[in-house]
Scaffold this active site. Sequence first.
Site, PDB file in Angstrom:
ATOM      1  N   LYS A 117     -46.329  -2.209  20.498  1.00 37.01           N
ATOM      2  CA  LYS A 117     -47.148  -1.019  20.275  1.00 37.01           C
ATOM      3  C   LYS A 117     -48.357  -1.035  21.221  1.00 37.01           C
ATOM      4  CE  LYS A 117     -46.323  -0.585  15.274  1.00 37.01           C
ATOM      5  NZ  LYS A 117     -45.770   0.779  15.249  1.00 37.01           N
ATOM      6  N   ASP A 153     -48.715  -2.973   6.995  1.00 34.55           N
ATOM      7  CA  ASP A 153     -47.305  -2.573   7.010  1.00 34.55           C
ATOM      8  C   ASP A 153     -46.504  -3.222   5.872  1.00 34.55           C
ATOM      9  OD1 ASP A 153     -45.551  -0.823   8.252  1.00 34.55           O
ATOM     10  OD2 ASP A 153     -44.777  -2.315   9.656  1.00 34.55           O
ATOM     11  N   ASP A 160     -39.473  -1.904  17.362  1.00 38.43           N
ATOM     12  CA  ASP A 160     -40.558  -1.396  16.514  1.00 38.43           C
ATOM     13  C   ASP A 160     -40.009  -0.610  15.319  1.00 38.43           C
ATOM     14  OD1 ASP A 160     -43.106  -0.974  15.670  1.00 38.43           O
ATOM     15  OD2 ASP A 160     -43.590   0.571  17.152  1.00 38.43           O
ATOM     16  N   ASP A 214     -47.112  -5.685  12.003  1.00 40.17           N
ATOM     17  CA  ASP A 214     -46.132  -5.033  12.862  1.00 40.17           C
ATOM     18  C   ASP A 214     -46.722  -4.771  14.248  1.00 40.17           C
ATOM     19  OD1 ASP A 214     -44.067  -3.648  13.998  1.00 40.17           O
ATOM     20  OD2 ASP A 214     -44.313  -1.826  12.782  1.00 40.17           O
ATOM     21  N   GLU A 252     -38.449  -1.696  12.892  1.00 41.97           N
ATOM     22  CA  GLU A 252     -38.048  -2.938  12.212  1.00 41.97           C
ATOM     23  C   GLU A 252     -37.980  -2.765  10.694  1.00 41.97           C
ATOM     24  OE1 GLU A 252     -41.063  -2.187  12.813  1.00 41.97           O
ATOM     25  OE2 GLU A 252     -41.998  -2.649  10.902  1.00 41.97           O
ATOM     26  N   ARG A 292     -36.640  -0.496   8.827  1.00 41.69           N
ATOM     27  CA  ARG A 292     -35.301  -0.155   8.346  1.00 41.69           C
ATOM     28  C   ARG A 292     -34.355  -1.347   8.436  1.00 41.69           C
ATOM     29  NH1 ARG A 292     -34.982   4.590  12.667  1.00 41.69           N
ATOM     30  NH2 ARG A 292     -37.212   4.470  12.273  1.00 41.69           N
ATOM     31  N   LYS A 302     -41.213  -2.477   1.611  1.00 36.65           N
ATOM     32  CA  LYS A 302     -41.290  -3.051   2.965  1.00 36.65           C
ATOM     33  C   LYS A 302     -42.435  -4.059   3.037  1.00 36.65           C
ATOM     34  CE  LYS A 302     -42.263  -1.677   7.795  1.00 36.65           C
ATOM     35  NZ  LYS A 302     -42.398  -0.545   8.745  1.00 36.65           N
TER      36      LYS A 302
HETATM   37  N1  BES Z   1     -44.833   0.521  10.729  1.00 34.16           N
HETATM   38  C1  BES Z   1     -44.433   1.529  11.626  1.00 34.16           C
HETATM   39  C2  BES Z   1     -44.676   2.936  11.115  1.00 34.16           C
HETATM   40  C3  BES Z   1     -46.109   3.328  10.866  1.00 34.16           C
HETATM   41  C4  BES Z   1     -46.820   4.018  11.818  1.00 34.16           C
HETATM   42  C5  BES Z   1     -46.713   3.059   9.648  1.00 34.16           C
HETATM   43  C6  BES Z   1     -48.122   4.383  11.568  1.00 34.16           C
HETATM   44  C7  BES Z   1     -48.008   3.433   9.401  1.00 34.16           C
HETATM   45  C8  BES Z   1     -48.713   4.105  10.351  1.00 34.16           C
HETATM   46  C9  BES Z   1     -42.936   1.410  11.933  1.00 34.16           C
HETATM   47  O1  BES Z   1     -42.414   0.129  11.885  1.00 34.16           O
HETATM   48  C10 BES Z   1     -42.734   1.925  13.320  1.00 34.16           C
HETATM   49  O2  BES Z   1     -43.280   1.374  14.223  1.00 34.16           O
HETATM   50  N2  BES Z   1     -41.952   2.992  13.436  1.00 34.16           N
HETATM   51  C11 BES Z   1     -41.672   3.583  14.693  1.00 34.16           C
HETATM   52  C12 BES Z   1     -40.225   3.992  14.701  1.00 34.16           C
HETATM   53  C13 BES Z   1     -39.724   4.438  16.045  1.00 34.16           C
HETATM   54  C14 BES Z   1     -39.704   3.283  17.025  1.00 34.16           C
HETATM   55  C15 BES Z   1     -38.323   5.004  15.881  1.00 34.16           C
HETATM   56  C16 BES Z   1     -42.568   4.812  14.831  1.00 34.16           C
HETATM   57  O3  BES Z   1     -42.820   5.483  13.852  1.00 34.16           O
HETATM   58  O4  BES Z   1     -43.036   5.054  15.934  1.00 34.16           O
HETATM   59 ZN    ZN Z   2     -42.599  -0.908  13.744  1.00 33.98          ZN
HETATM   60 ZN    ZN Z   3     -43.427  -1.212  10.626  1.00 33.05          ZN
END
Ligand code: BES
Ligand code: ZN
Ligand code: ZN
Length: 498
Positions: A277, A288, A347, A270, A349, A351, A265
Amino acid sequence: MEIKAVTGDLTVIKAGAVIVNYFEGAKRPEGDAAAVDKATDGAISRLIKQGDIKGKLNEVTLLHSPGKLPASRVAVVGLGKKKELNINKVRSAIAETCRYLRGKSVTSLATGVQGAGINGIKIEDAAQALTEGAILGLYKFRRYITKKENNNGEINEFTIVGQPKATLSKAITRGRILAEAADWARDMVNEPGNNMTPTHMAEAARQLAKEYELKIEVLDKARMVKLGMGGLLGVSQGSQQPPKFIILSYKGSNSDKVDVALVGKGITFDSGGISIKPSERMSEMKGDMAGGASVMATLIALARIKPKINVTALVPATENLPSGTALKPGDIIKAMNGKTIEVLNTDAEGRLILADGLSYAKKLNARAIIDVATLTGACMVALGNICTGAFSNNQELTDKVIAAGNEVGEYIWQLPMYDEYKEQLKSDIADIKNIGGRYGGAITAAKFLAEFINDTPWVHLDIAGTYDTDKEKGYQVKGATGVPVRTLVNLILSMAKK
Ligand code: BES
Ligand code: ZN
Ligand code: ZN
């Protein structure tokens, strides 16, 4: 830092400090420590008797002007209980010792092959761990600190005393290659978002290709449109920075087949996009792209070790930002394999870009696919920052990945992939939606990815909890950890042997 193997006796080595160890609960100093104790008229035994030295793991005690020794100091490091010693503790203890001695302005160190012969630890593994621990533990990211450092220098000489020398030298080289690859990934991840855009990532890949004779191709937006990479294009459409799809290949075998495709990734920042966020800790999202950096770093190590195997690293890279052109909740996009995705949260993103990364990997007909991503906060909730999460459609490959991680001290824990979880991703108006509800978020994210894989043996590693740390501990320092570079290299080397 020069790291070398020397045969002989630690007590005659001239160095800023010689390092010996002591086990918790031992009656007296043993091995190198006993020899040094003798040469210092019992200085170590006295401190043990007084209770200054207890042998607790990572405890460092310094002795000055030690008797008949040519070395200026002796450092005694605790290795904990002898029967609990393993290679990870050796790696951590030497890292702590090195940092401690750097703090005392020591610039040259010597140690015996700590841990060798104990609990089945092989001498080459111990020497490799000492090398890795010293390099990883002394890592610093100071590029942006303009003030000169207030110290008398760096440790520039590290001598491992033991034999056979050829075995030790080989292990030192291996340890150096692994640790330097991990440090390269750490540098990439620690770099701030303004200097680590998709274009910077692609440029870094081009430099690697030049330096290590790797094959490189970088797909630009026009190519992505042609290939139908709707996931990567969709995420990138809110950003001013052009997306890049990096393809870096190492060819070690005569066959034209790709043995392993690594997909990382590469979200260089992000923000969450329109599903933005909270601002607290958003800055951490500069990391990220850690998955992308780790697969690129893996190829550095392979190019230096030259195993007989073909590995291709794929990194879809983009920013995820909100703007008037950004992807909106409710939008529907189409991934490279033709599947439509209802984007209910921008968010989620990672996937979306991995959907294209994995579809591309499938087209390479790789025998195995491993993806690495800071994918979900849910994985961090489940496993904390100790274990990387593993998700897979193939138990044999998973077992290999987990074993490779254990060997290098990067813990990986497998989570389930029951088909029932897929129901949470059902969309009413597209093939799939990109979020699966409140519970089991790391697993539903993995189930989403599985839709782009089918039956190629595949492991997804969620490094959201392990890619960085806010604690200095053992061979880890604050910031990026370099996980899972050493696991991937170790895994691929073992696959190449067979
Ligand atoms: N990059 C984040 C996940 C992340 C969170 C990585 C904390 C490292 C530390 C990812 O893109 C994300 O924001 N995921 C969301 C998914 C949700 C919206 C289904 C999450 O984990 O909240
Ligand atoms: Zn995200
Ligand atoms: Zn992310």
